[in-house]
Write an enzyme that holds these catalytic residues in place. Structure first.
Site, PDB file in Angstrom:
ATOM      1  N   GLY A 111       0.798  -1.229   0.000  1.00 53.09           N
ATOM      2  CA  GLY A 111       0.000   0.000   0.000  1.00 53.09           C
ATOM      3  C   GLY A 111       0.829   1.276   0.000  1.00 53.09           C
ATOM      4  CG  ASP A 129      -4.773  -0.771 -14.750  1.00 53.48           C
ATOM      5  OD1 ASP A 129      -4.574  -1.432 -15.779  1.00 53.48           O
ATOM      6  OD2 ASP A 129      -3.906  -0.586 -13.883  1.00 53.48           O
TER       7      ASP A 129
HETATM    8  P1  AMP Z   1       0.314   0.640 -11.175  1.00 56.69           P
HETATM    9  O1  AMP Z   1       1.285  -0.228 -11.890  1.00 56.69           O
HETATM   10  O2  AMP Z   1       0.982   1.579 -10.185  1.00 56.69           O
HETATM   11  O3  AMP Z   1      -0.658   1.321 -12.068  1.00 56.69           O
HETATM   12  O4  AMP Z   1      -0.520  -0.349 -10.249  1.00 56.69           O
HETATM   13  C1  AMP Z   1      -1.331  -1.391 -10.706  1.00 56.69           C
HETATM   14  C2  AMP Z   1      -2.218  -1.838  -9.583  1.00 56.69           C
HETATM   15  O5  AMP Z   1      -1.447  -2.346  -8.499  1.00 56.69           O
HETATM   16  C3  AMP Z   1      -3.090  -0.754  -9.010  1.00 56.69           C
HETATM   17  O6  AMP Z   1      -4.308  -1.321  -8.662  1.00 56.69           O
HETATM   18  C4  AMP Z   1      -2.318  -0.299  -7.802  1.00 56.69           C
HETATM   19  O7  AMP Z   1      -3.142   0.280  -6.816  1.00 56.69           O
HETATM   20  C5  AMP Z   1      -1.709  -1.611  -7.317  1.00 56.69           C
HETATM   21  N1  AMP Z   1      -0.454  -1.392  -6.615  1.00 56.69           N
HETATM   22  C6  AMP Z   1       0.728  -1.018  -7.141  1.00 56.69           C
HETATM   23  N2  AMP Z   1       1.672  -0.935  -6.190  1.00 56.69           N
HETATM   24  C7  AMP Z   1       1.075  -1.249  -5.019  1.00 56.69           C
HETATM   25  C8  AMP Z   1       1.515  -1.336  -3.649  1.00 56.69           C
HETATM   26  N3  AMP Z   1       2.772  -1.054  -3.304  1.00 56.69           N
HETATM   27  N4  AMP Z   1       0.609  -1.695  -2.732  1.00 56.69           N
HETATM   28  C9  AMP Z   1      -0.653  -1.986  -3.076  1.00 56.69           C
HETATM   29  N5  AMP Z   1      -1.126  -1.930  -4.323  1.00 56.69           N
HETATM   30  C10 AMP Z   1      -0.283  -1.566  -5.285  1.00 56.69           C
HETATM   31 MG    MG Z   2      -2.107   2.471 -12.192  1.00 57.71          MG
END
Ligand code: AMP
Ligand code: MG
Length: 486
Positions: A125, A250
């Site tokens: 998170g 997303d």
């Molecule tokens: P992103 O690659 O940052 O667009 O993330 C893809 C998904 O993974 C999204 O739903 C983010 O909220 C989740 N996510 C990425 N990093 C984390 C993390 N450190 N903790 C929890 N969820 C994460």
């Molecule tokens: Mg994202």
């Protein structure tokens, strides 16, 4: 005292119901400290410039003091990631604090790195300082280049250890966006066959962001808006040399704003095959593939709206994507070349210019910028320095001079216009890297301040900063690798 309590929140998204989000509180970081507050973003919210004490703001962001009127929640969504469907993603580390009314419209305040949520899966998170600085700088850089993007309000760091490839520290930023509804938000409900929820979400976006033209079907207007804005945004990325890096559905905003910055990059040398994300081994999201990926993602969005729009209309609307993108790109590039009116031969002039740049490994930004020094009255021009030894250059210059003879503007007026269209300062990877090194190793945030100042007025000369911030990337920076880790 700088506080978010003065904002007037109306939390419409939370009123859509429990299906769409989960209420979550901020998990405070250990020993937090304020890194930056962005006066330009305060203004968007109608807040006065930063006061003498920011302690209150720091505590509000870190969740140890409440924000009056905010109702933090994590939004649920799904998405196609590198082509494969993930049925349930959601804000795993971000919270929508609330929707606040600014002088010119409503802004979502979204806190990234706020701790675990029901959508965190096995992750922590958190967001690390490195990636938070990168996102913070990028939103401002793009929007000051005239490209629709989320904005950056403030950023805090902490001493809390966060494990990535190595131990790093946790950080949070508040980003502003006109909406946090993503293509993947619609996909989530469509694939669950919850068409009522698709409609609720569509109505929510339409109410705020769609000017209705089609009395028969506001949903067609919604899709039309998403297609038009996405095409225009991607065309502008291509014109400034920006690669997003992770164009999963997303990470696509329903209103076409640049959204969710990860391993993005700006072109240094002109290379259309540039892959900024070290983890993207196939180059699915390479620079030159972005326009096609935009259409792929819009197809996925359209499919998830198919309970609201018939297939023939979807096809008709999707067919508008390419012409809008091509026209926007041509228009941007014509202006970059300093040409006021369209002529048949412009396309050839541009493609030859890009071809020469590729061959000479010319710096994309600086080569375009030096067109702003080009004079029809002089025989030598600094532009030629980017093409030394390139046998095509003299021919091209002759064509360019001929083309300029059809223009009404004189040298001076054209040069001025070119410099307002071709930035001197862009967010080069090595500049972000230097700012991150100073911040993480020395808790020195002065590079962030300097970079933001330059990126918020990227067309100005800022003579004193030319050498350190406007020159082409140094050789050592070619080995910088940026992965998805954040
Ligand atoms: P992103 O690659 O940052 O667009 O993330 C893809 C998904 O993974 C999204 O739903 C983010 O909220 C989740 N996510 C990425 N990093 C984390 C993390 N450190 N903790 C929890 N969820 C994460
Ligand atoms: Mg994202």
């Amino acid at each position: 005292m700088l506080t978010l309590d003065k904002l007037s929140f109306d939390n419409r998204f939370s009123s859509l119901g429990d299906k769409f989000s989960s209420r979550v509180s901020i998990s405070p970081l250990e020993s937090p400290y304020l890194i930056h507050v962005n006066p330009a973003a305060l203004e968007l919210l109608g807040l006065p410039p930063e006061g003498p004490s920011s302690e209150h703001l720091l505590q509000q962001i870190n969740g140890t003091l409440p924000i009056v009127g905010a109702a933090p929640l994590a939004m649920v969504y799904a998405g196609h990631q590198f082509g494969g469907y993930s049925a349930r993603l959601g804000d795993g580390r971000g919270l929508l604090l609330g929707e606040a009314q600014g002088p010119n419209g409503s802004w979502d305040l979204h806190l990234k790195g706020a701790g675990p949520t029901p959508y965190s899966r096995f992750a922590d998170g958190r967001a690390v300082l490195r990636s938070t600085i990168r996102e913070y700088l990028a939103g401002e850089a793009l929007s000051h280049l005239g490209i629709a993007s989320t904005r950056s309000l403030c950023m805090i760091g902490s001493n809390e250890a966060v494990m990535r490839e190595t131990v790093e520290t946790g950080a949070m930023m508040v980003r502003l966006a006109k909406t946090h509804v993503r293509f993947g938000s619609f996909e989530y409900f469509h694939y669950q066959q919850d068409y009522e929820a698709v409609k609720t979400l569509a109505d929510y976006v339409i109410e705020q962001h769609v000017s209705l033209r089609n009395a028969q079907s506001p949903y067609e207007d919604l899709l039309e808006m998403a297609i038009r804005n996405t095409a225009q945004t991607i065309a502008k990325w291509q014109s400034v040399g920006f690669a997003h890096g992770v164009l999963n559905t997303d990470n696509m905003s329903i209103i076409g704003d640049t959204f969710d910055f990860g391993p993005y990059g700006f072109l240094d040398e002109y290379d259309p095959e540039f892959i900024c994300n070290h983890s993207d081994s196939e180059g699915r999201y390479s620079f030159e593939r972005q326009p096609g990926i935009g259409l792929w993602n819009l197809n996925a969005l359209s499919h998830s709206l198919s309970s609201l729009i018939d297939e023939a209309s979807i096809r008709r609307l999707l067919s508008q994507y390419e012409p809008i993108l091509v026209e926007t790109y041509a228009d941007e590039m014509r202006q970059k070349l300093g040409l006021e009116r369209h002529r048949e031969e412009d396309q050839t002039l541009l493609s030859q210019f890009l071809h020469m740049m590729r061959k000479s490994k010319a710096d994309y930004t600086n080569t375009f910028r030096s067109l702003g020094e080009f004079s029809c009255k002089q025989n030598t021009n600094s532009l030629s320095l980017h093409f030394q030894g390139n046998e095509q250059y003299q021919d091209w210059e002759t064509q360019y001079r001929l083309r300029l003879s059809f223009e009404k503007r004189d040298d001076e007026a054209r040069q001025k216009a070119i410099k307002l269209k071709n930035p001197k300062f862009i967010l080069r990877s090595h500049l972000a890297h230097q700012a991150i090194e100073k911040a993480t190793k020395e808790k020195d945030f002065s590079e962030i301040d300097t970079l933001l100042m330059l990126l918020q007025s990227p067309f100005d000369e800022h003579e004193a900063h030319t050498e350190n911030y406007a020159h082409a990337a140094p050789a050592w920076s070619k080995h910088l690798s940026i992965s998805c880790s954040s």
